[in-house]
Write an enzyme that holds these catalytic residues in place. Structure first.
Site: not given
Ligand SMILES: *[C@@H]1O[C@H](CO)[C@@H](O)[C@H](O)[C@H]1NC(C)=O
Ligand SMILES: *[C@@H]1O[C@H](CO)[C@@H](O)[C@H](O)[C@H]1NC(C)=O
Ligand SMILES: *[C@@H]1O[C@H](CO)[C@@H](O)[C@H](O)[C@H]1NC(C)=O
Ligand SMILES: *[C@@H]1O[C@H](CO)[C@@H](O)[C@H](O)[C@H]1NC(C)=O
Ligand SMILES: *[C@@H]1O[C@H](CO)[C@@H](O)[C@H](O)[C@H]1NC(C)=O
Ligand SMILES: *[C@@H]1O[C@H](CO)[C@@H](O)[C@H](O)[C@H]1NC(C)=O
Length: 434
Positions: A162, A410, A413
């Site tokens: 990802s 998060d 990311h």
């Protein structure tokens, strides 16, 4: 300088406890967290085509013993110049930037919801106004038109997990200031996709291959797994190798998925496993598997006689503070960190040591074979950017209803636009002048 690094279960635990290392509590909390995700997703009105769990897209990670290995002690100091006196663009500082980001949430429509911090209502914007300044040279800003001209009739692929997907979106958004990319392919789950810049006949793909090697994964969309991953260490994943010859440029990366529970195969025979206490198999450690796979990837590249340019991107750090992602950890900073303020955690150190070590061995061979293999070493510059993650703004307007809402953050990311746009400045520099 070679030194034998020996890990065992006990020293691993000690290190883990000392560093509050994030994988540790997984064994216990995995079920709870899996449940939490399901609740989150059921309630979420998020229509992203890629509804994955936030970290590693998955929750089934477990305390990973690292098994003793011989390892080069890496002198990861870094110098501003390489042996030929060329500038090392990866050693530098973040300095204030007066210009505007090359794109916004409005000008670029392909930013994934989870990383679209502007749209999701992140209130501060200072994190957008920094540029990477290598100590030994100037790093020009990415020039989309110049780059696209160079890329006529060419194809690129970002291969990995990802984070690679995060990266390709930054790449496409920057280029879309010249021409909008048209999506020409996606698989069922939007994990592998391909775009075309029609005026330039330039193709960009992202290829989902979190292990780079063949893997049977038994997980549902919430990351809840029903069985261990079966990882074939000696068979590279056809998802990327079948396209390999037709690609002119590749950026390959992997790493974090290796800490998951897995059974390791070679020649279709079980070698051992990583974290499978119920299985009476030899614990080999994820470092064993990662090293083998990276080595296979490099061997494959070196023997391929490929005429393009191939990058291996190094591991990227996360910046959870005050806990881990499942225990209230956040990343609230609004500006870059000072040198030395953040250390790579144990997991990232292990991954990085393997990457640097194997790349060094491979690059000598690649040079001999005239294969253009390069390291995109983004670890350090990314380590200095705790301010660049979505945090709670991986969700749309997380505090609209309740100012005190507790969110899963998060801190792995990256917001787009954001610090990883710099990765593309570096890429372009290496393509144009490398
Ligand atoms: C872009 O972000 C701004 C806030 O920064 C927001 O008001 C706007 O609705 C967003 N637009 C889109 C199309 O995401
Ligand atoms: C791109 O391909 C087309 C068709 O094959 C060819 O006419 C053109 O010269 C190529 N351009 C470049 C820059 O290679
Ligand atoms: C596009 O590029 C490919 C090579 O990547 C070439 O084979 C093809 O002819 C090109 N098409 C056009 C329309 O230029
Ligand atoms: C290969 O790609 C498919 C479709 O994107 C995906 O389902 C599969 O998991 C990938 N294989 C590996 C080994 O990751
Ligand atoms: C585990 O494997 C070893 C060696 O293969 C064997 O001697 C032992 O009996 C096994 N234990 C169990 C509980 O199956
Ligand atoms: C949020 O928390 C503060 C104290 O931390 C409290 O004063 C306030 O009433 C809370 N607001 C809501 C909407 O719960």
């Amino acid at each position: 300088m070679a030194r034998k690094m020996v890990y065992d279960w006990k020293s691993w635990w000690r290190a883990v406890q000392k560093n509050n290392y994030f994988v540790i509590k997984f064994g216990v909390s995995v079920l709870l967290v899996g449940l939490a995700f399901r609740l989150l997703y059921d309630r979420s009105s998020d229509l992203s085509p890629v509804p994955d769990a936030p970290f590693l897209e998955n929750t089934r990670i477990s305390a990973p013993p690292v098994v003793s290995v011989d390892s080069q002690e890496n002198t990861d100091q870094g110098t501003t110049q390489d042996s030929e006196g060329k500038c090392n663009p990866f050693i530098g500082d973040w300095v204030p930037y007066e210009g505007e980001p090359l794109y916004t949430n409005v000008s670029c429509s392909i930013i994934e919801d989870h990383q679209n911090c502007m749209k999701n209502g992140r209130p501060d914007t200072d994190y957008l106004y920094w540029r990477w300044n290598p100590r030994g040279c100037e790093l020009p800003r990415f020039d989309p038109t110049r780059f696209l001209e160079l890329m006529r009739n060419k194809s690129w692929a970002f291969i990995g997990d990802s984070i690679s997907r995060n990266h390709v979106q930054s790449f496409l958004c920057i280029l879309s200031t010249d021409e909008k990319a048209i999506e020409v392919y996606h698989d069922e789950n939007y994990k592998s996709r391909r775009w075309l810049f029609p005026s330039y006949n330039f193709t960009v793909s992202v290829i989902w291959s979190p292990f780079l090697t063949q893997a049977a994964i038994f997980e549902d969309i919430n990351g809840v797994s029903t069985s261990e991953i079966k990882l074939h260490l000696d068979k590279l994943d056809k998802n990327w190798t079948e396209q390999y010859k037709s690609l002119d440029y590749m950026i390959i990366a992997a790493g974090k998925w290796f800490i998951k529970t897995a059974i390791y195969y070679e020649k279709d025979t079980i070698l051992g496993c990583h974290y499978c206490p119920k299985r009476n198999l030899t614990e080999l450690g994820f470092n064993f598997a990662y090293r083998k796979v990276i080595r296979n990837v490099f061997d494959y590249i070196i023997s391929s006689n490929h005429k393009g340019m191939i990058f291996y991107r190094t591991t990227t750090p996360d910046h959870f503070e005050g806990g881990e992602w499942f225990s209230g950890g956040t990343c609230k900073r609004k500006e870059p960190a000072k040198e030395g303020e953040f250390e790579l955690n144990e997991l990232n150190k292990i991954l990085r040591d393997i990457e640097l070590d194997e790349f060094e061995k491979a690059s000598a061979k690649a040079l001999e074979k005239r294969v253009n293999l390069k390291l995109l070493d983004v670890t350090r510059l990314s380590l200095l950017r705790p301010d660049g993650h979505p945090g709670p703004y991986r969700f749309f307007q997380p505090f609209a209803k309740d100012k005190n809402a507790t969110m899963i953050n998060d801190c792995l990311h990256w917001c787009l636009p954001g610090p990883i746009d710099t990765w593309n400045d570096l890429l372009m520099e290496m393509v144009v002048n490398g």
